[in-house]
Design a protein around this motif. Structure first.
Motif, PDB file in Angstrom:
ATOM      1  N   VAL A   5      -2.191   1.766   8.574  1.00 45.73           N
ATOM      2  CA  VAL A   5      -1.596   2.249   7.326  1.00 45.73           C
ATOM      3  C   VAL A   5      -2.463   1.872   6.132  1.00 45.73           C
ATOM      4  O   VAL A   5      -2.697   2.678   5.232  1.00 45.73           O
ATOM      5  N   VAL A   6      -2.946   0.624   6.128  1.00 44.45           N
ATOM      6  CA  VAL A   6      -3.777   0.170   5.016  1.00 44.45           C
ATOM      7  C   VAL A   6      -5.096   0.948   4.975  1.00 44.45           C
ATOM      8  O   VAL A   6      -5.553   1.381   3.913  1.00 44.45           O
ATOM      9  N   LEU A  44       1.240   4.136  -2.979  1.00 44.25           N
ATOM     10  CA  LEU A  44       0.914   5.534  -2.687  1.00 44.25           C
ATOM     11  C   LEU A  44       2.128   6.433  -2.847  1.00 44.25           C
ATOM     12  O   LEU A  44       2.013   7.582  -3.264  1.00 44.25           O
ATOM     13  N   THR A  95       0.836  -1.209   0.000  1.00 46.65           N
ATOM     14  CA  THR A  95       0.000   0.000   0.000  1.00 46.65           C
ATOM     15  C   THR A  95       0.867   1.254   0.000  1.00 46.65           C
ATOM     16  O   THR A  95       0.649   2.185  -0.777  1.00 46.65           O
ATOM     17  N   LEU A  96       1.878   1.273   0.875  1.00 44.44           N
ATOM     18  CA  LEU A  96       2.751   2.439   0.976  1.00 44.44           C
ATOM     19  C   LEU A  96       3.537   2.668  -0.310  1.00 44.44           C
ATOM     20  O   LEU A  96       3.689   3.800  -0.769  1.00 44.44           O
ATOM     21  N   GLY A 100      -4.435   4.341   3.731  1.00 44.57           N
ATOM     22  CA  GLY A 100      -4.104   4.254   2.313  1.00 44.57           C
ATOM     23  C   GLY A 100      -5.346   4.246   1.442  1.00 44.57           C
ATOM     24  O   GLY A 100      -5.384   4.843   0.364  1.00 44.57           O
ATOM     25  N   ARG A 101      -6.385   3.579   1.928  1.00 44.80           N
ATOM     26  CA  ARG A 101      -7.648   3.552   1.174  1.00 44.80           C
ATOM     27  C   ARG A 101      -8.288   4.929   1.108  1.00 44.80           C
ATOM     28  O   ARG A 101      -9.113   5.196   0.232  1.00 44.80           O
ATOM     29  N   GLN A 119      -6.550   7.557   0.563  1.00 46.31           N
ATOM     30  CA  GLN A 119      -5.584   8.358  -0.178  1.00 46.31           C
ATOM     31  C   GLN A 119      -4.711   9.205   0.750  1.00 46.31           C
ATOM     32  O   GLN A 119      -4.413  10.366   0.456  1.00 46.31           O
ATOM     33  N   CYS A 120      -4.341   8.607   1.868  1.00 47.82           N
ATOM     34  CA  CYS A 120      -3.451   9.283   2.818  1.00 47.82           C
ATOM     35  C   CYS A 120      -2.141   8.517   2.869  1.00 47.82           C
ATOM     36  O   CYS A 120      -2.107   7.345   3.255  1.00 47.82           O
ATOM     37  N   LEU A 121      -1.067   9.166   2.444  1.00 45.81           N
ATOM     38  CA  LEU A 121       0.253   8.544   2.439  1.00 45.81           C
ATOM     39  C   LEU A 121       0.955   8.835   3.756  1.00 45.81           C
ATOM     40  O   LEU A 121       1.162   9.993   4.122  1.00 45.81           O
TER      41      LEU A 121
END
Length: 791
Positions: free
Chosen positions: A271-272, A93, A89-90, A275-276, A278-280
């Motif tokens: 984190v996941v 992104l 995910t990271l 990530g969904r 749209q936050c890095l």
């Protein structure tokens, strides 16, 4: 000004350099590889301890007692799966959020990923652009570069043709181009990153606190373990199979096998989830850090208001052709900001004048302009900067700004814009009124922070009255101050920041000083921003939050990047941090209570064994075999901890994690261990006990342990909601079934058939539960925490 027409590399030359390895192929994230993740999750201290104990149990031939060995597989598999998912995910992104330099090649100029830059590439520069590789300037027009991230020097440095630029710096004014001279690991920033590159999951108060706790437990494990090994193997005179199983049954629950796993799991899931949205998350502890923030410094433009603008009005003061001037200024701006883009849209027909000098916009000066020879010197910028603040035009501009509008002054100057004393004396020609749209979610976000007792400070380079008007529309209460009146002395500056809420005309260096002043008063500060002028403050804040559409420099230094540019995403980040901190604190109480009562039980049984050796009394076998402690952990710790670690939790985060966890777990563990030992002593029939009577004594001790441990779970699960009540009730029901089903009794070596012994064990367990309940209320009074049964 230097202008050279350099076309750049051909496609063949690029391919040649790629084949030769002369590319900027540097890892974009300081993250572990897949093989590192597997090794890190399999070869752990806890897995090693459990592995050795598992092999010892297997040597006795009792397969069912080796069930705890499944924990090794579970610990490793869940940790690996979640960390790999988080890494994927990271990485995805990070590619979206990367700065993309504009590379000029023979085939044309286009934006590429930093890894696609090759040696000798020509890279174009404009305000806000990050310099991704080292190079030599070949073109420049008023080019100024900020190297503070590398050197610590805050003042911008003017760059001429032939000067070097270093990766990691960024453009604050002007434009230009440079040739890449060092790429990949040879670049300056890459060398710094290589030295500083570490896996950042462990760098947090939460993780450090857990490491301290594990260190403390290790000190307890050594004496308790040695005592248990000696007494069970050498004083009980039992069959070696039985003695070994009892020894392992004492040692296994001392290890908080799931604590580190649950912490890693909570971080990874956070984190996941982000990530969904749209936050890095550039640094994983930022999830936790933002949850501890008590002051958010928000930039107005791009954060509370949308980036886009439109010209809503033009107020001329003389007969000059203002439309022509505005159209020409906009056309000559190679890298227009949001205001100039709006002007270019409104005035799109420049008269075709030739600029003899230009002055790009700078956050520090608040104006830009151009000289056109016989057509005059024209400037555009903040009215209260270009004019005396008491002049009628400046006062008119302030009145317009009080409505939440942005106002720019167009004026003619008596000096060329590149003259040392520029802009000189400015004659007002017109006021350009720009309209900004307030983000529809900004008010709701500010309300959220207010409800969570997080102060919001609006810090902007715009006119103070205009900024105050926008803040007022959003329902943000507090006084507004012009930052030009801010004191320089740190203590007085900190006082002003405590008193005022909204600040206008803030310079970049002041933003940084304001962050430092707030931190000096013990505040944990988050800074949001999207422009080059926000970079220094973003870097020095406890948590830097950049907008995805902002400058590459701001994204590079921020710990969190909101790729969807939504300020409203911040509450979700705060929520994830609070979920991680609050839930790990809950499950830590469960795991550490188990460790405390296991160590206490081992010590009590061990000293009883030593006393038997010294005084000739009956020695004590440890009450439990490994299968007993395994099933005890299933529904009092393992499954509930997993569910609780992923549950919603918006309780405000506080410091002192270790103190609070140990304050809760130590008394509870002592109570559970003591009542379990008492129950075992009451049921124990001595050396002459038959195997059935020994099983009944072990069952009685287990019943007491489960009743008191379930009450620890019921306390940890508070304040109750329906599903938390169901979780506790379901755990209790599961044990009732295990003790009632004949197949489960045989499989797990249980015998509750002696009703008298079972009833006594149940009664002692209820006494333990009552003590734990009383402790919970007493701790609330002592710690000054309000206790609530229901949410």
């Amino acid at each position: 000004m230097t202008t050279i027409n350099v076309t750049g590399l051909t496609d063949a030359e690029v391919a040649e350099r790629v084949a030769a390895g002369k590319t900027n192929d540097v890892p974009t994230r300081a993250a572990r590889s897949i093989s590192d993740i597997i090794r890190g999750n399999v070869f752990t201290r806890i897995n090693a301890i459990l592995g050795v104990l598992f092999l010892i149990v297997m040597s006795t031939g009792s397969v069912i007692n080796g069930a705890f060995g499944l924990l090794i597989i579970a610990n490793s598999a869940i940790g690996i799966i979640q960390e790999v998912r988080a890494k994927q995910t990271l990485d995805k992104l990070a590619i979206v959020g990367q700065a993309k330099p504009t590379v000029r090649r023979e085939s044309g100029a286009r934006a590429v990923l930093p890894s696609e830059v090759v040696l000798d590439d020509i890279i174009e520069l404009g305000p806000g652009d990050q310099i991704v590789v080292d190079g030599e300037v070949i073109e420049e027009s008023n080019l100024e570069v900020d190297e503070s991230l590398l050197t610590g020097e805050a003042d911008p440095i003017a760059k001429d043709a032939g000067d070097t630029v270093m990766s990691g710096s960024f453009v604050v004014a002007g434009s230009g181009a440079y040739r890449a001279t060092k790429v990949g690991h040879e670049a300056y920033a890459a060398k710094l990153a290589e030295e500083a590159s570490k896996f950042t999951l462990v760098k947090s108060e939460l993780r450090n606190g857990i490491n301290k706790i594990l260190q403390f437990i290790t000190y307890l494990l050594v004496p308790a373990g040695l005592l248990t090994i000696y007494t069970q193997l050498f004083t009980t005179h039992a069959d070696w199979h039985d003695a070994v199983l009892r020894m392992v049954g004492a040692l296994v629950p001392m290890v908080p096998e799931g604590l580190v796993l649950m912490t890693s799991l909570a971080f990874a899931v956070g984190v996941v989830r982000l990530g969904r949205r749209q936050c890095l998350v550039n640094e994983l502890p930022a999830i936790e850090g933002l949850a501890r923030v008590d002051v958010v410094c928000a930039d107005k433009t791009g954060t509370l208001t949308e980036n886009g603008m439109r010209v809503s009005d033009l107020k001329p003061f003389n007969e000059a052709d203002v439309a022509a001037v505005l159209a020409q200024l906009a056309a000559d701006d190679a890298r227009p900001n949001a205001s100039m883009v709006a002007i270019a849209e409104a005035y799109s027909e420049p008269p075709g004048w030739t600029a003899t000098a230009t002055a790009p916009f700078k956050s520090a000066t608040k104006w830009s302009g151009a000289s056109y020879g016989e057509h005059g010197n024209w400037v555009i910028g903040a009215p209260d900067v270009l004019l005396d603040s008491t002049s009628p035009v400046a006062e008119q501009a302030e009145q317009i700004g009080a409505q939440g509008l942005r106002v720019l002054l167009v004026g003619s100057s008596d000096l060329a814009v590149d003259a040392p004393g520029a802009p000189g004396t400015v004659t007002p020609v017109a006021l350009v009124v720009l309209e900004q749209r307030i983000r529809p979610d900004a008010g709701e976000t500010l309300d959220y922070f207010s409800s969570q007792h997080v102060s919001v400070k609006v810090i902007s380079g715009d006119n103070a009255v205009s900024v105050g008007a926008v803040a007022g529309k959003l329902g943000l209460h507090g006084e507004t101050m012009d930052a030009r009146q801010l004191p320089h002395e740190p203590e007085q500056l900190a006082d002003a920041l405590e008193e005022y809420t909204t600040f206008g005309r803030v310079r970049p260096d002041q933003k940084r000083a304001m962050v430092h002043a707030l931190q000096s008063r013990g505040h944990t500060v988050a800074m949001t921003g999207d422009g080059v002028n926000d970079v220094l403050a973003l870097k020095d804040a406890d948590i830097g939050v950049a907008m995805g559409s902002g400058s590459s420099a701001s994204r590079a230094v921020a710990q969190i990047v909101l790729l969807d540019n939504k300020f409203a995403t911040l509450p979700y980040v705060v929520g994830e941090g609070r979920r991680v901190i609050g839930n790990i604190e809950r499950v830590s109480n469960l795991f550490l209570t188990k460790t405390v009562y296991s160590v206490l039980l081992a010590i009590l049984v061990g000293f009883a064994g030593l006393s038997a050796e010294w005084f000739g009394t009956d020695p004590l076998l440890f009450p439990f075999q490994p299968i007993h402690v395994t099933i005890a952990a299933w529904f009092t710790i393992g499954i509930p901890a997993f569910i609780l670690s992923l549950a919603p939790n918006n309780e405000r985060a506080h410091s002192g994690f270790v103190r609070r966890v140990m304050t809760a777990a130590l008394p509870s563990g002592l109570v559970v261990g003591t009542v379990t030992f008492v129950s075992y002593l009451v049921a124990y029939q001595g050396r002459a006990a038959s195997p059935a009577e020994q099983t009944q004594a072990s069952t009685a001790a287990l019943i007491t342990l489960l009743v008191s441990s379930l009450w620890v779970l019921s306390v940890v699960a508070r304040p109750y909601e329906w599903w938390r009540v169901a979780l506790v009730a379901g755990s209790g029901l599961a044990y009732v079934l295990i003790f009632c089903l004949p197949l489960a009794q045989r499989l797990f070596m249980l015998d509750p058939s002696n009703l008298k012994v079972t009833a006594i064990a149940l009664g002692i367990g209820l006494v333990g539960a009552a003590l734990i309940e009383a402790l919970w209320w007493v701790q609330g009074v002592v710690l000054g925490e309000k206790r609530r049964l229901w949410r």
